[in-house]
Design a protein around this motif. Structure first.
Motif, PDB file in Angstrom:
ATOM      1  N   GLY B 272      -3.896  -9.349   5.787  1.00 21.71           N
ATOM      2  CA  GLY B 272      -2.536  -9.142   6.282  1.00 21.71           C
ATOM      3  C   GLY B 272      -1.676  -8.477   5.226  1.00 21.71           C
ATOM      4  O   GLY B 272      -0.931  -7.528   5.515  1.00 21.71           O
ATOM      5  N   TRP B 273      -1.814  -8.931   4.001  1.00 21.48           N
ATOM      6  CA  TRP B 273      -1.090  -8.295   2.892  1.00 21.48           C
ATOM      7  C   TRP B 273      -1.460  -6.814   2.817  1.00 21.48           C
ATOM      8  O   TRP B 273      -0.592  -5.934   2.734  1.00 21.48           O
ATOM      9  CB  TRP B 273      -1.408  -9.027   1.587  1.00 21.48           C
ATOM     10  CG  TRP B 273      -0.964  -8.323   0.343  1.00 21.48           C
ATOM     11  CD1 TRP B 273       0.195  -7.606   0.197  1.00 21.48           C
ATOM     12  CD2 TRP B 273      -1.646  -8.247  -0.908  1.00 21.48           C
ATOM     13  NE1 TRP B 273       0.275  -7.097  -1.069  1.00 21.48           N
ATOM     14  CE2 TRP B 273      -0.844  -7.472  -1.779  1.00 21.48           C
ATOM     15  CE3 TRP B 273      -2.849  -8.764  -1.390  1.00 21.48           C
ATOM     16  CZ2 TRP B 273      -1.220  -7.202  -3.086  1.00 21.48           C
ATOM     17  CZ3 TRP B 273      -3.207  -8.504  -2.707  1.00 21.48           C
ATOM     18  CH2 TRP B 273      -2.413  -7.724  -3.542  1.00 21.48           C
ATOM     19  N   GLY B 274      -2.766  -6.533   2.874  1.00 18.74           N
ATOM     20  CA  GLY B 274      -3.214  -5.150   2.762  1.00 18.74           C
ATOM     21  C   GLY B 274      -2.659  -4.275   3.874  1.00 18.74           C
ATOM     22  O   GLY B 274      -2.166  -3.167   3.629  1.00 18.74           O
ATOM     23  N   VAL B 275      -2.713  -4.784   5.106  1.00 20.88           N
ATOM     24  CA  VAL B 275      -2.226  -3.996   6.238  1.00 20.88           C
ATOM     25  C   VAL B 275      -0.722  -3.774   6.136  1.00 20.88           C
ATOM     26  O   VAL B 275      -0.209  -2.676   6.387  1.00 20.88           O
ATOM     27  CB  VAL B 275      -2.600  -4.694   7.567  1.00 20.88           C
ATOM     28  CG1 VAL B 275      -1.904  -4.039   8.739  1.00 20.88           C
ATOM     29  CG2 VAL B 275      -4.104  -4.656   7.760  1.00 20.88           C
ATOM     30  N   ALA B 276      -0.006  -4.822   5.712  1.00 22.67           N
ATOM     31  CA  ALA B 276       1.441  -4.689   5.579  1.00 22.67           C
ATOM     32  C   ALA B 276       1.799  -3.671   4.508  1.00 22.67           C
ATOM     33  O   ALA B 276       2.802  -2.965   4.600  1.00 22.67           O
ATOM     34  CB  ALA B 276       2.053  -6.047   5.239  1.00 22.67           C
TER      35      ALA B 276
END
Lengths: 477, 331
Positions: B272-276
């Motif tokens: 999720g961090w990466g996608v955000a």
């Protein structure tokens, strides 16, 4: 290492240098100098272990198996310390040298990714091998050690590729101070790659070999003259002694490569102030106000060594533009370090020759006490040789970090109090080093209590009620 | 191309979080295991289960660093020149942890073991906290493009504190679940219960920190909050579902999928961090595109990763299988 250089240069900082330069160089030198001592054990001690292991399985020699098992445990401790100090180095590359990593990371960085691959394999198989004693079938276990040796060689080659690129950079296209194109094979297999890599690999095996030999030479000197000590001594010593002549040849070739490809470094190594032919070979001595002092000079030999003729012209320090010329003290350090490296290397080669003579005469591990005394210090001498070799290549490159492209003062970070960091790192490493030695000594104490004749447990790490897993050899029958 | 390298980098981050993280978490439980006598059995389990694998797990960090500095060198130096303090702390933790663990293994006397054990345990807190704080600083855009950002303010803010605490709690949670499974495999119901309780506690704590994190991000890192609640929302929901499922499995004493759900919950949070973050590497001021190395370097990295896929992964599987079957553990 560089630390010496910095200390000799005084603690004053030149006006155009960032305050971080001096402590950053000292810290890098110290941590690299610390880590490099562990490298031979990660790279080469595992191979020596495998030699002992092979011998043990082939001949059913339980003594060799015991040696292999104990060496692998030693290697495990040193490998762990090497793994974490190596991680610190990767942090330092970013924290201390952003000018190098930011601008040249695209070229300088990727050999490390290949090294990462090898290190991964090494870490995995080291674990399998070390924990595999008595838990894997004997030959299967032996083969899990082989990838450790091979990836040690690959990893060394990759790291040295990055280092040699700093000496002879190539394979990149720069535009507006940025790397816009990289030709990976030219970066990796740069001009200095093969020479440096082979030199370092041989050095790793020689240091590990002599260090192992010195441990058992001490035992032999103290009267522990048994098969265990003789075998341990022979495996270490013979490996190192066989490679030593090769190393002299490689080193000699490498010096001529430096003469051809890195004239500035060669001028510092030979301490040649002015370009000239019939250059004498200076042994010892220092450079003061641009003049060679106190050394012992052999007429014409410098030129002869450089290109086999007294009339060979050697470029002197005066050929280097004044603004990038190394200081007198830097030159003196490089020159003396080179002398120490060649001197100690020659001594080790003579020791190998002495062994050959004694072996030829007696066909057994020599009892000559002076020979054994020399062997007892050979590990330390080999480490000194290794360290001074790195001083030659690293300090010899100064004031450049990447020769011709990046000055060290432009590579260093401009933020933070590096002296404080250096002090902490110094304390931490001293503690880790002392603890490592302490742990190794306590392991030795335990082993000594267990005894050297491991008759009850021919194969395995603990006296467990398991049958003899190794093929019974002729000795036991 | 740079997207591929970024994905490869993220695979490394996730692997380090799941494997290296669990090793640090084991250190947390080591620290809280009590006196020498009371903590003997859990410590022994921790020793035997991470002994054979911690070096391999640690190598994921090296992998991430080398991919980052070769693939995105300017971003790497921006991070190192700004966040050098937490990096140094993480490095300190790594040295102490690795050395102390290796030494403890070979130390004979209890006081020595206690000293190395304490160092191992304390450094197991320091390192995940520092890495979490670094992640928080990067995610909330506190690292300027040119580097040399404020050395203290860049990681002394709510998002970094959140990242640090979350990292510690999540590591502890992962470790407790893994150790619970290990204890069951070793047929030690007492120890299994011991780690089950701790896994539940850490899971509740991780959930609570995550919920609190929503408010922290809302006020401190608006863009991150926005993206997490939009593009990355499915991942966040998936993480929550996995987290709850794992708690349920723990509560009902089931063994199937236990580790998988715990790992998936953590992996999805990291994803999720990466996608955000995508397509930016630093805040909203440095895109992957701008930070990327020349094509040839990226190609080398992809080739190296592929070679790693065919050599390192099978070896890792071998190591884990041997270790898992108890063939490498110490008796």
């Amino acid at each position: 290492m560089l630390t010496l250089d910095a200390v000799l240069n005084g603690l004053a900082t030149a006006a155009d240098e960032p305050a971080q330069l001096l402590p950053a160089r000292q810290q890098m030198a110290f941590t690299l100098g610390f880590h490099i001592i562990l490298v031979p054990f990660g790279v080469a001690l595992t191979s020596l272990t495998l030699i002992a292991h092979y011998r043990g399985l082939r001949r059913g020699d339980s003594t060799a198996l015991l040696l292999a098992r104990r060496w692998s445990k030693t290697a495990a401790v040193l490998f762990a310390v090497g793994a974490v100090t190596g991680t610190v180095l990767t942090f330092e590359l970013g924290v201390l040298w952003p000018g190098l990593m930011g601008t040249y990371g695209a070229a300088f960085g990727f050999p490390f990714s290949i090294e990462g691959l090898f290190f991964f394999l090494e870490a995995i198989f080291v674990s399998i091998y070390i924990y595999g004693w008595n838990r894997l079938p004997p030959w299967g276990h032996f083969w899990t050690g082989v990838p450790v040796s091979l990836s040690g060689i690959g990893g060394t080659a990759s790291v040295v590729a990055a280092n040699s690129w700093m000496n002879q950079p190539g394979g990149i296209t720069m535009r507006d101070g940025k790397v816009v194109d990289v030709r990976p094979s030219e970066v990796f297999f740069n001009g200095a790659f093969w020479g440096e890599t082979i030199h370092m690999l041989l050095a790793a095996y020689i240091v590990a070999g002599f260090t192992v030999a010195s441990v058992y030479a001490v035992g032999l000197l103290r009267g522990r003259d048994n098969g265990y000590h003789r075998t341990g001594f022979l495996i270490g010593f013979v490996t190192a002694a066989c490679l030593m002549p090769v190393q002299l040849f490689v080193g000699d070739t490498l010096a001529r490569d430096v003469f051809n490809d890195e004239p500035a470094k060669f001028a510092a190594i030979e301490m040649v102030p002015t370009t000239d032919d019939h250059v004498p070979e200076t042994l010892g001595g220092v450079l003061i106000d641009g003049e060679v002092r106190y050394g012992w000079q052999i007429p014409d030999l410098g030129s002869i060594l450089a290109d086999f003729s007294p009339s060979t012209t050697i470029k002197g320090l005066d050929a280097i533009p004044a603004d990038v010329r190394p200081s007198d003290r830097t030159v003196s350090i490089v020159h003396l370090a080179f002398d120490v490296m060649v001197g100690t290397g020659t001594l080790l080669a003579l020791l190998a020759a002495w062994f050959a003579w004694l072996w030829y005469r007696h066909r057994r591990v020599p009892h000559n006490r002076w020979f054994l005394r020399a062997c007892a210090v050979s590990g330390l001498v080999a480490v000194i040789c290794l360290e001074s070799g790195w001083v030659v290549t690293e300090v010899g490159r100064q004031p450049w970090t990447v020769v011709g492209l990046l000055l060290t003062k432009d590579a260093v970070t401009t933020e933070g109090n590096i002296w404080a960091l250096f002090a902490c790192v110094l304390a931490l490493y001293c503690a880790v080093g002392a603890a490592a030695i302490w742990v190794l000594r306590s392991m030795r104490r335990r082993w000594r209590a267990e005894g050297d004749d491991n008759v009850t447990v021919p194969y395995g790490p603990a006296p467990e009620p398991e049958p003899v897993a190794a093929r019974p050899g002729p000795r036991e029958q | 191309m740079q997207d591929t390298v970024a994905i490869l980098l993220f695979v490394g981050v996730i692997a380090y979080a799941l494997l290296g993280g669990a090793d640090f978490g084991a250190g947390f439980w080591d620290l809280t295991a009590g006196g020498a006598e009371r903590g003997r059995r859990p410590r022994h389990l921790i020793d035997t289960s991470i002994g054979p694998v911690w070096e391999a797990n640690h190598t994921w960090l090296i992998y991430c660093l080398v991919i980052l500095w070769s693939g995105f060198p300017t971003a790497f130096t921006a991070i190192t020149t700004t966040l050098y303090l937490p990096l140094i702390l993480a490095g300190l933790g790594i040295v102490l942890r690795g050395a102390a663990f290796a030494f403890r293994h070979n130390a004979m006397r209890t006081p020595e073991q206690r000293l190395y054990g304490a160092l191992f345990a304390v450094s197991s807190l320091l390192t995940p906290y520092s890495f979490g704080a670094i992640a928080g600083a990067i995610a909330s855009g506190r690292v300027p493009m040119g580097g040399n950002g404020n050395a203290v303010a860049s990681w002394n803010h709510p998002t970094s504190h959140l990242g640090g605490i979350l990292a510690v709690v999540v590591c502890a949670y992962l470790a407790a679940v893994y150790l619970h499974v290990e204890a069951r495999r070793a047929d030690d119901p007492g120890l299994a219960r011991y780690f089950r309780d701790r896994g539940l506690a850490a899971g509740v704590a991780a959930g609570a920190v995550s919920v609190a994190g929503i408010f922290v991000l809302h006020s401190d890192a608006e863009r991150l909050f926005h993206d997490l609640s939009h593009v990355a929302l499915p991942l966040v929901i998936g993480a929550a579902v996995c987290g709850v499922a794992c708690m349920f499995l723990l509560l009902t004493n089931r063994r199937v999928l236990l580790r998988q759900t715990a790992a998936a919950a953590v992996a999805l949070v990291v994803c999720g961090w990466g996608v955000a973050q995508y397509p930016y590497l630093l805040g909203t001021h440095l895109t992957l595109d701008e930070a990327a190395s020349p094509r040839a370097t990226l190609q080398v990295l992809i080739v190296v990763a592929c070679v790693a896929g065919v050599t390192v992964l099978p070896s890792l599987v071998l190591l884990f299988r041997l270790a898992g079957r108890g063939r490498l553990t110490i008796h």
